[in-house]
Design an enzyme around this catalytic site. Structure first.
Site: not given
Ligand SMILES: NC(=O)c1ccc[n+]([C@@H]2O[C@H](COP(=O)([O-])OP(=O)(O)OC[C@H]3O[C@@H](n4cnc5c(N)ncnc54)[C@H](O)[C@@H]3O)[C@@H](O)[C@H]2O)c1
Ligand SMILES: [Zn+2]
Ligand SMILES: [Zn+2]
Length: 370
Positions: A40, A42, A45, A61, A167
């Protein structure tokens, strides 16, 4: 016992594979042999400092495995049980758990130190204690976890897909269905089609959205989104806004859901501009704690009653929604196998994150060797 694990020692450092000493499970804890762990965003980060944790820390996680041993007082789980780790621990008794908002359980207070709920650590090396990302640390062959973090699953499900419901799947699905409250006929814009965003697409489609606009600069992501239910795709937020306007007769989107890799002012502003009166922006992406990523005119917020909503774990309840996701999968109504793009060995964890950041994966998954 000993376990091999991927460890971060400080901000800006890559994962390092190292052997650690693992304690026996104490009261209310279990020993898990991890089989698979999703990569993931996160955990990245932790590398950049956007999630400020105590170091050193074992990453991971989003994992699933098999119970090997249970500590005193654990009656709900037994050796041989298949389990998925919930990235949020759930005590069941705090004020938030009692209200059914278990994603906000007070045990979340340990998510920065990443010790177990009794305040101590189970992983050590050279006199140093190692934390476990989200009290889990699934980038380790073995882990001792609190039973508050462990959801039992059917033993006949493939553990590599079970890992993903720890997650990314419920976080994305819930961002659309619970936090975003997508209704039949809605127009939903989704920014960022990664391991989380793709499940927003599934969730929005499930809830009956008429138009699902997937926004991602990576072409392959936009194509994959269509296979998961997106009706339209856009490379930029500006194109997405134009589409949302066209498709809603100028009204605007009902929801704008944000799951780009890192939350930024640009994408939050774009989402705010794309929604209609009383529409909702849901921010699931994480941006660093000191960064002011929301700069919006309150004028519009007030007069158009626009709404901004944060979402943790898609505003879902781990012990309820994780089994639900698996039931939908078993019924053929939720795609999980198709989420896995690439499988890695633990030693290849840094390559996995390089691939994620380059937009090559929907989800990369570590398959542990024992
Ligand atoms: N709030 C929560 O409970 C929770 C849980 C899990 C993950 N997250 C967060 O969610 C986010 C996404 O996680 P993920 O694992 O899917 O990440 P990931 O890296 O797999 O996917 C991110 C996507 O965003 C795209 N992207 C980047 N900049 C962009 C823009 N300006 N416009 C459109 N698309 C864009 C990338 O090309 C990529 O496909 C992270 O910040 C992660 O920490 C939050
Ligand atoms: Zn996650
Ligand atoms: Zn609680």
């Amino acid at each position: 016992m000993k376990t091999r694990a991927a460890v971060l020692r400080d901000v800006g450092k890559d994962f390092e594979i190292t052997e650690l000493d693992l304690d026996e499970p104490k009261t209310g804890e279990i020993l898990v042999r991890f089989v698979a762990s999703g990569l993931c965003h996160s955990d990245d980060h932790l590398r950049t400092g956007d999630i400020p944790v105590r170091y050193p820390i074992v990453g991971g996680h989003e994992g699933a495995g098999v119970v090997e041993q249970v500590g005193e007082g654990v009656t709900r789980l037994a050796p041989g049980d298949h389990v998925v780790a919930s990235f949020l621990p759930v005590c069941g008794h705090c004020r938030f758990c009692a209200r059914g908002q278990t994603n906000l359980c007070d045990l979340g207070m340990f998510l920065l130190d990443n010790c177990l709920p009794d305040g101590t650590f189970r992983l050590h090396s050279g006199g140093e204690d190692f934390g476990q990302m989200c009290l889990l640390g699934t980038f380790s062959q073995y882990g001792v976890l609190s039973e508050h973090s462990v959801v039992k699953v059917d033993n006949d499900l493939p553990l590599e897909v079970v890992a993903l419901v720890g997650c990314g799947v419920p976080t994305g699905f819930g961002t659309a269905v619970k936090a975003g409250e997508v209704q039949p006929g809605d127009t939903t814009v989704i920014y960022g089609i990664g391991g989380v965003g793709i499940n927003e697409v599934q969730g929005a489609a499930f809830a009956g959205a008429r138009n699902i606009i997937a926004v991602d600069p990576v072409e392959s992501k936009r194509e994959i989104a269509k296979r998961f239910g997106a009706t339209h795709a856009a490379a930029t937020a500006a194109d997405a806004q134009e589409l949302a306007q066209q498709l809603s007769n100028g009204v605007g989107a009902d929801q704008a859901l944000i799951t780009v890799g890192v939350a930024t002012e640009d994408v939050i502003t774009a989402a705010f501009n794309a929604i209609r009166k009383r529409g909702t922006v849901v921010i699931t992406s994480i941006g660093g704690p000191g960064k002011k990523t929301i700069q919006l005119p309150s004028f519009e917020l007030t007069l158009f009653e626009k709404r901004l909503q944060g979402a943790l774990f898609g505003s879902s309840n781990p012990f309820d929604d994780i089994p639900r996701m698996l039931d939908l999968y078993k019924a053929g109504k939720l795609k999980l196998d198709e989420l896995i793009t690439t499988r890695y060995k633990l030693d290849e964890v840094n390559q996995g994150y390089e691939d994620m950041l380059a937009g090559r994966n929907i989800r990369g998954v570590i398959i542990h060797e024992h």
